[in-house]
Design a protein around this motif. Structure first.
Motif, short mmCIF file in Angstrom:
data_model
loop_
_atom_site.label_atom_id
_atom_site.label_comp_id
_atom_site.label_asym_id
_atom_site.label_seq_id
_atom_site.Cartn_x
_atom_site.Cartn_y
_atom_site.Cartn_z
N HIS A 188 56.78 -7.08 25.80
CA HIS A 188 55.96 -5.87 25.78
C HIS A 188 55.80 -5.29 24.39
O HIS A 188 55.03 -4.34 24.21
N LEU A 189 56.49 -5.84 23.39
CA LEU A 189 56.42 -5.30 22.03
C LEU A 189 55.80 -6.26 21.02
O LEU A 189 55.05 -5.84 20.14
N ARG A 190 56.10 -7.54 21.13
CA ARG A 190 55.75 -8.45 20.04
C ARG A 190 54.25 -8.63 19.88
O ARG A 190 53.76 -8.77 18.75
N THR A 191 53.50 -8.60 20.97
CA THR A 191 52.04 -8.73 20.83
C THR A 191 51.46 -7.54 20.11
O THR A 191 50.63 -7.68 19.19
N ALA A 192 51.88 -6.34 20.49
CA ALA A 192 51.32 -5.12 19.91
C ALA A 192 51.61 -5.05 18.42
O ALA A 192 50.70 -4.79 17.61
N TRP A 193 52.87 -5.25 18.01
CA TRP A 193 53.15 -5.10 16.57
C TRP A 193 52.57 -6.26 15.76
O TRP A 193 52.18 -6.07 14.60
N ALA A 194 52.46 -7.45 16.35
CA ALA A 194 51.87 -8.57 15.61
C ALA A 194 50.38 -8.34 15.38
O ALA A 194 49.87 -8.56 14.27
N VAL A 195 49.65 -7.88 16.39
CA VAL A 195 48.21 -7.63 16.24
C VAL A 195 47.97 -6.45 15.31
O VAL A 195 47.05 -6.47 14.48
N ALA A 196 48.79 -5.40 15.44
CA ALA A 196 48.63 -4.25 14.55
C ALA A 196 48.88 -4.65 13.10
O ALA A 196 48.15 -4.23 12.18
N LEU A 197 49.89 -5.47 12.87
CA LEU A 197 50.19 -5.93 11.51
C LEU A 197 49.04 -6.77 10.95
O LEU A 197 48.66 -6.64 9.78
N LEU A 198 48.45 -7.62 11.79
CA LEU A 198 47.31 -8.42 11.35
C LEU A 198 46.14 -7.54 10.94
O LEU A 198 45.52 -7.76 9.89
N ALA A 199 45.83 -6.53 11.75
CA ALA A 199 44.70 -5.64 11.44
C ALA A 199 44.96 -4.85 10.16
O ALA A 199 44.07 -4.70 9.32
N LEU A 200 46.19 -4.34 9.99
CA LEU A 200 46.50 -3.55 8.80
C LEU A 200 46.45 -4.39 7.53
O LEU A 200 45.91 -3.97 6.51
N LEU A 201 47.01 -5.59 7.59
CA LEU A 201 46.98 -6.46 6.42
C LEU A 201 45.56 -6.92 6.10
O LEU A 201 45.19 -7.07 4.93
N SER A 202 44.75 -7.14 7.13
CA SER A 202 43.35 -7.52 6.90
C SER A 202 42.59 -6.38 6.23
O SER A 202 41.79 -6.61 5.32
N ALA A 203 42.83 -5.15 6.69
CA ALA A 203 42.18 -4.00 6.06
C ALA A 203 42.60 -3.86 4.60
O ALA A 203 41.78 -3.56 3.73
N LEU A 204 43.87 -4.12 4.32
CA LEU A 204 44.35 -4.04 2.94
C LEU A 204 43.72 -5.13 2.07
O LEU A 204 43.30 -4.88 0.94
N ALA A 205 43.63 -6.35 2.61
CA ALA A 205 43.05 -7.45 1.84
C ALA A 205 41.57 -7.23 1.56
O ALA A 205 41.05 -7.70 0.54
N LEU A 206 40.88 -6.50 2.44
CA LEU A 206 39.46 -6.24 2.27
C LEU A 206 39.20 -4.91 1.56
O LEU A 206 38.12 -4.33 1.71
N GLY A 207 40.16 -4.44 0.81
CA GLY A 207 39.95 -3.21 0.05
C GLY A 207 39.98 -1.96 0.88
O GLY A 207 39.19 -1.04 0.66
N ASN A 208 40.88 -1.91 1.88
CA ASN A 208 41.04 -0.73 2.74
C ASN A 208 39.77 -0.43 3.52
O ASN A 208 39.31 0.70 3.61
N ASN A 209 39.20 -1.48 4.10
CA ASN A 209 37.99 -1.33 4.92
C ASN A 209 38.35 -0.60 6.20
O ASN A 209 39.12 -1.10 7.03
#
Length: 563
Positions: A311-332
Motif C-alpha cells: 500500500h506504500l511502495r507504488t505511491a512513493w515510487a510514482v510520486a518520486l518519478l513525477a517529482l524527479l521528472s519535473a526537476l529534470a524538465l526545469g521545474n515544469n
C-alpha cells in the motif's frame, strides 16, 4: 514490538494504527459530491479562453471545423505536436455539443469529466490500497473490530480531501488542456496497480488505459518511465501466470510510450539541475503540493518499517518519478501536477498515525489563511460594487480600465451560501465531539473550495474582462472590415503576424474570424503585431489596441499601401 492492542505475541510495524470504531465515521456522500462539484465547476464556467488554454481551444476548434487534420493538426502553418487525445476529446465535444452549449463550454466538458474522473479514480485507488492486511489497523483486544471496508472508506475520503486541498491543482486542474487528461490517466494507473492482488484483469485494463492515455497526450516518455517503475514495483508478481495480463498491460504501455516519442522526436530533454534549479524546485514544490507533502513525509517516516509494503511502495515510487521528472524538465509545473495523486494517497496513510498537534496546526493554518482570503475577495467585490474601500477600487480601475460592474444575483447567492457553509464547517471541526480520520483535511479542502467559489463567482467578470481576447478580436474585425470596404479588398483578408506568438494568433483569430497567413512568403493586405512590420512607406497604421489587463502589450494593425 508487542502492543496491548495486539493478539498474543504477534508483532506489527510501528506505524500500524490502533483505532476505535468511532474513528472511521463515514463522510456523507451527498456532501462529498457537492464539495467536488463546487470545486470543479467555477474554473470552467463563466470565462473565455485565456492564454493558459487558448492555444488548445483554438486547435480543437479548427479540428471541429475540419480546418486541420486530426492526426497532424496545424494552426496557421505551425504544426501542433502531441496532445492528440485531449484535442480529439475537445473537438469531438464541440461537434457533439457545440450547437447546444456553444463551442467554448462544449470544448471544456471532457476536461471537467477528466478532473472528476481523476478524483474518483484516486479515491478508489486509495480504497483498494487501504484494504490490504498490512494497511489495516490492529484489532483491539476489547470491543468490536473495525470493518476493513469502513477503514478503507475513511482513508479514501481523507485522500480525496487532501487532493482537493492541494494548491497546485487549482490552476492547472481547471484548464482545457492535456495535463488534465494526463492527471486522469495517471490516476487510472494507480487504480489498476491497487487492484492487482484481487482483480487482475480489471487491473490490467486500468493500467493499459492509463499508460495509453499518457502516451496520447504528449507524455509518452512519462508513460515509458512509469511502466518501467511499475515493473520494478510489481517485481516477482509479474513472473506468475496469474499476472500475465498485468505484464501484457505494462508491455503495451512501454510500446505506446516508445511509439509516441518516436512521433514527437523524443520530447524529453532533461538537464542536470544546478543550485538555482534545485532552489526553485523546493520553492515551487512546497506550495504546489501543500498540504500533501508534509503529510506524505510524515507517512513515510511513521511507516518507515513498511516502506516496501504493497500500500506504500507504488505511491512513493510514482510520486518520486513525477517529482524527479519535473526537476529534470526545469521545474515544469505540468509534471508537478502528476505528483499530486500519489502524494495524496501517501497522505491518507498519515491520517491514522498523525499526532493531534500536527493536525491542529494544519487546521489553524487553514482557518486563518482561507478566512483571510475570503475576506479579501469580499472586500474587493465590495470595492467593485460601491467603490469602497477607495484604495482597492482604484487598484481595480487601474488593472481593468473600462470595466463596468453589474450585479449578478445568482453569483451573489452562491457566494453567500459558500461563506455560510465555511462557517458551519469551522464550527463543526472545532466542536468537542469525536471526529473521524478524515477530519484533518476537511478545513483545508473546504477552504480551497470556498476561495475558488468566491473567485469564480465574484471576481470572474473582472478577471475575464482583463484576460480575454474577445474585445481585441472584435475591434480588430471592425477595423479590417471598415478598411476593406473603403479599399475594395476581400471581405476576409489574411493577416500577416509580426512578432506575434501563436497563442495570441489563435485567440485573436477565433474572436475576429480572420485568418493569419500560413507562410512567411504570403502577401497579405494587413499585418498585425507588436511592432511596425515594414518600412512606413509601404504600410500605414489603421488601428491599435490591446487587452485591458495587459497594458504592456499593444497590438498594431497595418494596411499595405497600394503600389
Amino acid at each position: 514490538m508487542s502492543s496491548p492492542f495486539s493478539h498474543g505475541q504477534t508483532r506489527r510495524p510501528a506505524a500500524r494504527p490502533a483505532l476505535q470504531p468511532g474513528a472511521v465515521g463515514k463522510l456523507p456522500r451527498p456532501l462529498l459530491l457537492l464539495l467536488c462539484a463546487a470545486y470543479i465547476l467555477p474554473g470552467f464556467l463563466g470565462r473565455d479562453p485565456w492564454r493558459t488554454d487558448g492555444l488548445s481551444f483554438a486547435v480543437m476548434w479548427q479540428m471541429a471545423q475540419s480546418a486541420t487534420s486530426w492526426w497532424h493538426p496545424v494552426l496557421y502553418g505551425h504544426a501542433i505536436s502531441g496532445g492528440w487525445l485531449a484535442h480529439w476529446l475537445g473537438a469531438g465535444s464541440i461537434q457533439l455539443l457545440g450547437g447546444w452549449l456553444g463551442p467554448i463550454l462544449a470544448s471544456r466538458v471532457p476536461f471537467m469529466l477528466a478532473l472528476a474522473a481523476s478524483m474518483s479514480l484516486t479515491w478508489y485507488a486509495a480504497f483498494h490500497f487501504a484494504r490490504v492486511d498490512d494497511a489495516q489497523p490492529v484489532r483491539p483486544a476489547f470491543g468490536p473490530a473495525i470493518a476493513p471496508n469502513d477503514y478503507a472508506r475513511a482513508i479514501a475520503d481523507g485522500v480525496l480531501l487532501t487532493l482537493l486541498a492541494t494548491l497546485g491543482l487549482l490552476g492547472r486542474g481547471h484548464e482545457a488542456s492535456t495535463q488534465v487528461v494526463q492527471l486522469a490517466a495517471l490516476s487510472a494507473v494507480l487504480l489498476g496497480v491497487s487492484l492487482v492482488p484481487r482483480r487482475r484483469w480489471k487491473a490490467a485494463g486500468w493500467i493499459a488505459a492509463g499508460l495509453l492515455g499518457l502516451a496520447l497526450t504528449a507524455a509518452g516518455w512519462f508513460a515509458l518511465l512509469l511502466a518501467l517503475v511499475l515493473v520494478a514495483v510489481l517485481g516477482k508478481r509479474l513472473l506468475t501466470l496469474q499476472n500475465g495480463s498485468v505484464a501484457i498491460a505494462l508491455g503495451t504501455g512501454i510500446i505506446a510510450g516508445l511509439w509516441a516519442e518516436s512521433r514527437l522526436g523524443w520530447s524529453l530533454h532533461g538537464t542536470w539541475p544546478g543550485l538555482t534549479t534545485l532552489g526553485n524546485f523546493f520553492r515551487i514544490g512546497l506550495w504546489f503540493t501543500w498540504p500533501a507533502w508534509p503529510l506524505a513525509a510524515w507517512a513515510l517516516w511513521r511507516w518507515r518499517e513498511s516502506l516496501l509494503a504493497w500500500h506504500l511502495r507504488t505511491a512513493w515510487a510514482v510520486a518520486l518519478l513525477a517529482l524527479l521528472s519535473a526537476l529534470a524538465l526545469g521545474n515544469n509545473d505540468k509534471v508537478f501536477l502528476l505528483a499530486l495523486p500519489p502524494l495524496a494517497i501517501l497522505s491518507g496513510f498519515a491520517l491514522p498515525v498523525m499526532r493531534r498537534a500536527g493536525l491542529a496546526a494544519i487546521d489553524w493554518f487553514a482557518v486563518l489563511f482561507y478566512s483571510l482570503l475570503a475576506l479579501v475577495v469580499w472586500v474587493m467585490w465590495l470595492a467593485m460594487f460601491v467603490g469602497w474601500p477607495p484604495k482597492p477600487a482604484a487598484n481595480i480601475a487601474r488593472l481593468a480600465p473600462g470595466f463596468q460592474f453589474s450585479l449578478d444575483p445568482l453569483a451573489l447567492i452562491i457566494s453567500l451560501a459558500a461563506t455560510v457553509a465555511w462557517g458551519a464547517v469551522v464550527l463543526w471541526r472545532t466542536g468537542r465531539h469525536r471526529h473521524p480520520l478524515w477530519k484533518g483535511m476537511v478545513l483545508s479542502a473546504s477552504g480551497v473550495t470556498l476561495a475558488w467559489v468566491l473567485v469564480g463567482s465574484l471576481w470572474m467578470p473582472v478577471l475575464n474582462y482583463a484576460s480575454t481576447y474577445r474585445l481585441v478580436g472584435r475591434e480588430l474585425a471592425h477595423a479590417v472590415s471598415s478598411a476593406s470596404a473603403l479599399s475594395m479588398q476581400p471581405a476576409k483578408p489574411c493577416l500577416r503576424p509580426v512578432g506575434l506568438d501563436l497563442t495570441s494568433q489563435a485567440l485573436i483569430g477565433y474572436w475576429s474570424g480572420l485568418d493569419f497567413s500560413r507562410s512567411k512568403n504570403a502577401v497579405c493586405p494587413y499585418a498585425l503585431g507588436t511592432r511596425a512590420p515594414l518600412a512606413d512607406s509601404e504600410w500605414r497604421l489603421i488601428w491599435q489596441g490591446g487587452r485591458p489587463g495587459d497594458r504592456g502589450a499593444t497590438f498594431y494593425l497595418y494596411q499595405r499601401l497600394a503600389p
